[in-house]
Design a protein around this motif. Sequence first.
Motif, short mmCIF file in Angstrom:
data_model
loop_
_atom_site.label_atom_id
_atom_site.label_comp_id
_atom_site.label_asym_id
_atom_site.label_seq_id
_atom_site.Cartn_x
_atom_site.Cartn_y
_atom_site.Cartn_z
N THR A 95 69.92 -51.35 52.85
CA THR A 95 68.49 -51.08 52.64
C THR A 95 68.20 -49.70 52.06
O THR A 95 67.14 -49.52 51.45
CB THR A 95 67.68 -51.26 53.94
OG1 THR A 95 68.25 -50.43 54.96
CG2 THR A 95 67.71 -52.71 54.39
N PRO A 96 69.09 -48.69 52.18
CA PRO A 96 68.77 -47.41 51.53
C PRO A 96 68.66 -47.50 50.01
O PRO A 96 68.03 -46.64 49.39
CB PRO A 96 69.95 -46.51 51.94
CG PRO A 96 70.38 -47.05 53.25
CD PRO A 96 70.24 -48.54 53.09
N ARG A 99 65.93 -53.08 47.70
CA ARG A 99 64.61 -53.38 48.26
C ARG A 99 64.30 -54.87 48.29
O ARG A 99 63.44 -55.32 49.06
CB ARG A 99 63.51 -52.66 47.48
CG ARG A 99 63.32 -53.13 46.05
CD ARG A 99 62.16 -52.41 45.37
NE ARG A 99 62.03 -52.79 43.98
CZ ARG A 99 61.30 -53.83 43.56
NH1 ARG A 99 60.65 -54.57 44.45
NH2 ARG A 99 61.22 -54.11 42.27
N VAL A 141 65.65 -49.91 45.30
CA VAL A 141 64.58 -49.07 45.81
C VAL A 141 64.12 -48.09 44.74
O VAL A 141 62.93 -47.93 44.49
CB VAL A 141 65.06 -48.31 47.07
CG1 VAL A 141 64.01 -47.29 47.50
CG2 VAL A 141 65.33 -49.30 48.21
N ASP A 142 65.08 -47.42 44.12
CA ASP A 142 64.77 -46.47 43.05
C ASP A 142 64.72 -47.23 41.73
O ASP A 142 65.73 -47.77 41.28
CB ASP A 142 65.84 -45.37 43.00
CG ASP A 142 65.44 -44.21 42.11
OD1 ASP A 142 64.80 -44.45 41.06
OD2 ASP A 142 65.78 -43.06 42.44
N GLU A 181 67.38 -41.92 44.46
CA GLU A 181 66.87 -41.51 45.76
C GLU A 181 67.09 -42.64 46.76
O GLU A 181 66.61 -43.75 46.57
CB GLU A 181 65.38 -41.16 45.66
CG GLU A 181 65.09 -39.96 44.77
CD GLU A 181 63.61 -39.61 44.74
OE1 GLU A 181 62.83 -40.26 45.48
OE2 GLU A 181 63.23 -38.70 43.98
N PHE A 182 67.84 -42.34 47.80
CA PHE A 182 68.12 -43.32 48.85
C PHE A 182 67.16 -43.10 50.00
O PHE A 182 66.84 -41.96 50.36
CB PHE A 182 69.57 -43.18 49.34
CG PHE A 182 70.59 -43.46 48.28
CD1 PHE A 182 71.11 -44.74 48.12
CD2 PHE A 182 71.05 -42.46 47.44
CE1 PHE A 182 72.04 -45.01 47.14
CE2 PHE A 182 71.99 -42.72 46.46
CZ PHE A 182 72.49 -44.01 46.31
N ILE A 183 66.68 -44.20 50.59
CA ILE A 183 65.75 -44.08 51.72
C ILE A 183 66.54 -44.14 53.02
O ILE A 183 67.64 -44.70 53.08
CB ILE A 183 64.68 -45.19 51.70
CG1 ILE A 183 65.32 -46.59 51.84
CG2 ILE A 183 63.86 -45.12 50.43
CD1 ILE A 183 64.31 -47.70 52.01
N ALA A 184 65.98 -43.56 54.06
CA ALA A 184 66.65 -43.56 55.36
C ALA A 184 66.64 -44.96 55.95
O ALA A 184 65.65 -45.69 55.81
CB ALA A 184 65.94 -42.59 56.31
#
Length: 220
Positions: A95-96, A99, A141-142, A181-184
């Motif tokens: 998930t980082p 999406r 995600v990015d 950019e990776f999300i937490a």
Amino acid sequence: MVKATRVSITSDQNNSPGTLQQREVTTISAAFTIPACSSVFDPIDHGSRFYVKRRIVVGNVSKWIASEKRDPNLQKYTHKWMVYVAGPPHDLNVTPFIRKVRFYLHPSYKPHDIVDVIDPPFQLTRYGWGEFPIRIQIFFVDKRNKPVDVIHALKLDDTHSGKQRLGDEHAFDLELDRNTEFIAPVPENNKRKRKLNIVQESPQQFVPNKKQISNDQKQS
């Protein structure tokens, strides 16, 4: 690079016997399909000054259902199967950087043959009786990283054991922009209930019309 592809689809749904309705829709598809690794446990390099690598694992499990145990309305479906997109054993959470995952099923699943999984775990469960290649589209995600396709050949258990068995599984190395950019990761107790979107093309506007459904919806 992502390109728009116009596809002509023929269907006899909602028509009298013997008549066909042709509808033209526009879908967004990845411009390339990434190759599989030779093994889930292959070493992975760190990329280059232009990109970083992240590994995903795509596979399926299945379970043969004895005829006497099948739902009366699902007698023709011999197997229950699940296809999944996950991380390698040492890092299952994708998930980082992922999406959404879009699954393109066999046309016999129409009108529910294109399904978006928008929350983890990125997996889809269905009933069926035959094997077919599943096109899987990965959205990141990015958005500097364009969608990519992988192809998974669905493999059903032919031993008729009645136990859940691994069908087939492959690893894929994704090359992501070095500035991604990776999300937490979302804590387990804060995760939303997983939802699916059925993607239904509109013959009038040529744009997807998404309908939210339960994960356990049965195919007719």
